[in-house]
Design a protein around this motif. Sequence first.
Motif, mmCIF file in Angstrom:
data_model
loop_
_atom_site.group_PDB
_atom_site.id
_atom_site.type_symbol
_atom_site.label_atom_id
_atom_site.label_comp_id
_atom_site.label_asym_id
_atom_site.label_seq_id
_atom_site.Cartn_x
_atom_site.Cartn_y
_atom_site.Cartn_z
ATOM 1 N N GLU B 141 10.133 -4.148 61.321
ATOM 2 C CA GLU B 141 10.841 -5.120 60.197
ATOM 3 C C GLU B 141 12.034 -4.156 59.715
ATOM 4 O O GLU B 141 12.934 -5.014 59.463
ATOM 5 N N ALA B 142 11.957 -2.938 59.528
ATOM 6 C CA ALA B 142 13.105 -2.441 59.304
ATOM 7 C C ALA B 142 14.479 -2.382 60.196
ATOM 8 O O ALA B 142 15.148 -2.263 59.824
ATOM 9 N N PHE B 143 13.978 -2.682 61.577
ATOM 10 C CA PHE B 143 14.952 -2.703 62.531
ATOM 11 C C PHE B 143 15.947 -3.811 62.357
ATOM 12 O O PHE B 143 17.068 -3.659 62.560
ATOM 13 N N ASP B 144 15.398 -4.940 62.118
ATOM 14 C CA ASP B 144 16.278 -6.113 62.115
ATOM 15 C C ASP B 144 16.080 -6.900 60.925
ATOM 16 O O ASP B 144 16.666 -8.201 60.847
ATOM 17 N N SER B 145 15.866 -6.800 59.872
ATOM 18 C CA SER B 145 15.813 -7.058 58.508
ATOM 19 C C SER B 145 17.172 -7.267 57.885
ATOM 20 O O SER B 145 17.921 -6.336 58.222
ATOM 21 N N ALA B 146 17.420 -7.993 57.030
ATOM 22 C CA ALA B 146 18.689 -8.311 56.566
ATOM 23 C C ALA B 146 19.317 -7.036 55.484
ATOM 24 O O ALA B 146 18.468 -6.323 55.164
ATOM 25 N N CYS B 147 20.572 -6.752 55.655
ATOM 26 C CA CYS B 147 20.976 -5.648 54.966
ATOM 27 C C CYS B 147 22.017 -6.400 53.669
ATOM 28 O O CYS B 147 23.004 -6.953 54.252
ATOM 29 N N GLU B 148 21.790 -6.234 52.803
ATOM 30 C CA GLU B 148 22.710 -7.013 51.534
ATOM 31 C C GLU B 148 23.878 -5.668 51.119
ATOM 32 O O GLU B 148 23.717 -4.566 51.437
ATOM 33 N N PRO B 149 25.085 -6.194 50.683
ATOM 34 C CA PRO B 149 25.984 -5.241 50.277
ATOM 35 C C PRO B 149 25.392 -4.390 49.111
ATOM 36 O O PRO B 149 24.865 -4.684 48.336
ATOM 37 N N ALA B 150 25.453 -3.210 49.609
ATOM 38 C CA ALA B 150 25.108 -2.086 48.666
ATOM 39 C C ALA B 150 25.666 -1.891 47.258
ATOM 40 O O ALA B 150 27.045 -2.437 47.474
ATOM 41 N N LEU B 151 25.050 -1.544 46.125
ATOM 42 C CA LEU B 151 26.021 -1.612 44.980
ATOM 43 C C LEU B 151 26.931 -0.501 44.900
ATOM 44 O O LEU B 151 26.740 0.691 45.542
ATOM 45 N N ALA B 154 30.001 1.768 40.266
ATOM 46 C CA ALA B 154 30.015 0.942 38.744
ATOM 47 C C ALA B 154 28.988 0.149 38.935
ATOM 48 O O ALA B 154 28.342 -0.178 37.812
ATOM 49 N N GLU B 155 28.687 -0.763 39.720
ATOM 50 C CA GLU B 155 27.723 -1.804 39.655
ATOM 51 C C GLU B 155 26.090 -1.213 39.654
ATOM 52 O O GLU B 155 24.956 -1.438 38.875
ATOM 53 N N LEU B 156 26.117 0.168 40.244
ATOM 54 C CA LEU B 156 24.884 0.791 40.097
ATOM 55 C C LEU B 156 24.734 1.401 38.504
ATOM 56 O O LEU B 156 23.499 1.146 38.177
ATOM 57 N N GLU B 157 25.602 1.793 37.976
ATOM 58 C CA GLU B 157 25.765 2.218 36.639
ATOM 59 C C GLU B 157 25.248 1.057 35.825
ATOM 60 O O GLU B 157 24.295 1.314 34.818
ATOM 61 N N ARG B 158 25.728 -0.008 35.981
ATOM 62 C CA ARG B 158 25.658 -1.283 35.377
ATOM 63 C C ARG B 158 23.827 -1.593 35.418
ATOM 64 O O ARG B 158 23.484 -2.121 34.532
ATOM 65 N N TRP B 283 19.353 8.072 47.153
ATOM 66 C CA TRP B 283 18.960 6.539 47.565
ATOM 67 C C TRP B 283 20.279 5.783 47.244
ATOM 68 O O TRP B 283 20.477 4.915 48.423
ATOM 69 N N ALA B 284 21.277 6.239 46.150
ATOM 70 C CA ALA B 284 22.387 5.368 46.020
ATOM 71 C C ALA B 284 23.428 5.774 47.357
ATOM 72 O O ALA B 284 24.117 4.829 48.003
ATOM 73 N N GLU B 285 23.494 7.012 47.690
ATOM 74 C CA GLU B 285 24.279 7.320 48.962
ATOM 75 C C GLU B 285 23.928 6.591 50.210
ATOM 76 O O GLU B 285 24.522 6.315 50.942
ATOM 77 N N LEU B 286 22.483 6.289 50.097
ATOM 78 C CA LEU B 286 22.037 5.809 51.298
ATOM 79 C C LEU B 286 22.020 4.282 51.567
ATOM 80 O O LEU B 286 21.724 3.570 52.048
ATOM 81 N N GLY B 287 22.540 3.796 50.258
ATOM 82 C CA GLY B 287 22.964 2.238 50.051
ATOM 83 C C GLY B 287 21.684 1.484 49.846
ATOM 84 O O GLY B 287 21.471 0.410 50.218
ATOM 85 N N TRP B 288 20.585 2.062 49.180
ATOM 86 C CA TRP B 288 19.364 1.487 49.168
ATOM 87 C C TRP B 288 19.255 0.427 48.267
ATOM 88 O O TRP B 288 18.232 -0.288 48.033
ATOM 89 N N PHE B 289 20.330 0.565 47.233
ATOM 90 C CA PHE B 289 20.202 -0.777 46.418
ATOM 91 C C PHE B 289 21.267 -1.817 46.261
ATOM 92 O O PHE B 289 22.218 -1.478 46.852
ATOM 93 N N CYS B 290 20.748 -2.899 45.925
ATOM 94 C CA CYS B 290 21.578 -4.043 46.366
ATOM 95 C C CYS B 290 21.533 -4.854 44.974
ATOM 96 O O CYS B 290 20.485 -4.673 44.152
#
Lengths: 294, 304
Positions: B141-151, B154-158, B283-290
């Motif tokens: 599932e991790a191999f081909d699931s969607a990837c959304e634009p990472a925060l 500034a977005e992460l702070e909000r 985690w933010a550096e890895l782009g884990w949040f969207c």
Amino acid sequence: MPANRFNGFTDYGAGIGLRIPHYRHILERKPTVEWFEIISENYMIDGGRPLTILDRILEQYRVVQHGVSMYFGSAEPLNRDHLRRLKALVRRTGTPWLSDHLCWGSVDGRYTHDLLPMPYTFEAASLTAEKIRQVQDFVEVPVVVENVSSYAEFHMSEMTEWEFLNEVVEQADCGILLDVNNIYVSSQNHEFDPFTYVNAVPAERVAQIHIAGHSKYEKYILDTHDHPVIDPVWALYARAIERCGRTATLLEWDDKIPSFEEVHAEALKATRYLPAPEYSFLPASERMAAEAVR
Amino acid sequence: MSQLLEFQRRLSSAVMQPLSRGDRMRRSARNQASMEREAEALVKPNSRLSSLERLEIYNQQYWFRILSCFAEDFPGLRAVVGRARFERLMRAYLAECPSRSFTLRNLGAQLEAWLRRNPEWIRAAERLALDMVRLEWAHIEAFDSACEPALTPAELERGLAGGRLNLQPYIRLLELRYAVDDLLIEVHNREHSEDTSSNAAQDRLTRSRVRSYAKPLPGAVYLAVHRSDDSVYYKRLEPVAYQILEAIGAGRSLREALDALLAHNEGRGTDMISSVQQWFANWAELGWFCRPEPLLLARTSRYA
């Protein structure tokens, strides 16, 4: 056929299948290839490496989609999720036409993941044609259907395979992906003259041709796509080109895949038979004269 | 019922019927009906092959194809249970849970649930095998699931200030009892994949090579199965970090997640805050949040 409504008015020559073992070679060395064929289902996903690779390929190459699980001939309705994903991929690739097989493979929601031959009946032809029309309406690109290789014939069939193919494409008003290796394999397994088949196909509907190798066993031939094309298949190909003119041709090599260079060289053998693009609009006799002058 | 539907039901039933021990077509169906008579009713013989022999080609092709794909998807389970048991297990699973998807990618979607219903197949190492299956499915599932634009920062702070974040769709969180991640990495280093459009699957089963692996020692492992530069990675997490991500993945607010943690870790508030800050930065550096979605489904997986 030369540019026509079944191949999106394109004029492609010899291409090869895009396969994982060749990714690195293609991306790093950027070889000259007329076009690549992809297996649609491998890219009908939400994200990840396959789509990243595909996008990089699309930056530099023309890509045509080939499907393996639409199952036009299955009696059950089309899978809507499959169709939605397929359409999204069609938009991504800009494929000028879309091919899948004239076969069935699922029933009651259970998938065999095989390309099972149809019983050649009028009922099956009508249902299959109707589903092809539905797919064509939904994806909004020309749909072409490929004849499959087969190892069994059915008592309930009411016509030959080529008569069935003709019946379906006429009713659906769609194009044909003529697999001359599949014709050869089936002709050996079912004991008919493969040239009868090639000669019976409506040439004006042929949008693409497949060539491939196969494996011979003691009592039957299996369509394995793991060998070079044999001479009798090249002879069928030559006859098909004679009838159809310059036609987009794709070498399938899916198992025991050799180097990119070897696969590409095998595909380019097709250019021996393909007329040059500029004369492709001429009838065969005039085309040969024009080639001789050149 | 149309003649075509009736025909396809009969033929697919024959094609999908389990093979005999010698990988030949069985001579009788589950209802004891003669397969020879069924083949003769459906398939024409030719000068070299009987009706049954022609049908058998498709029966074998079906099983060789799906067994080959299944084995490719679950090499870790094979390493855990051993080759012989794995062969029997996958045939039993696929006979009971045939593919219901247009893609072979989903062949193993029911495997964990099926093994929980049929633990006799993994009795010698039940928990280890279940952990491995969960990890292998998470990998798929991790191999081909969607990837959304990472925060963005500034977005992460909000998002942090507003109290809600969303995990990338490709992230899977696993709470395991064995370090199956190390074992699976070792197994994967010896595997490869390929794609094909041929309808032949004759010799694919003969390729797999099974080696013996050391069994991992028991011990809790908290894992994020994720993707970076299109490769799947297994990132081990502190138990508290796992709980925070699990809460975010379940759609809980950041405040709810952190308050509950602090309540369970009284006296460690200062240390905890420092760790949490480091984790979030990583985690933010890895782009884990969207960006949060209105309807968020939990994507965590815990052992029962």
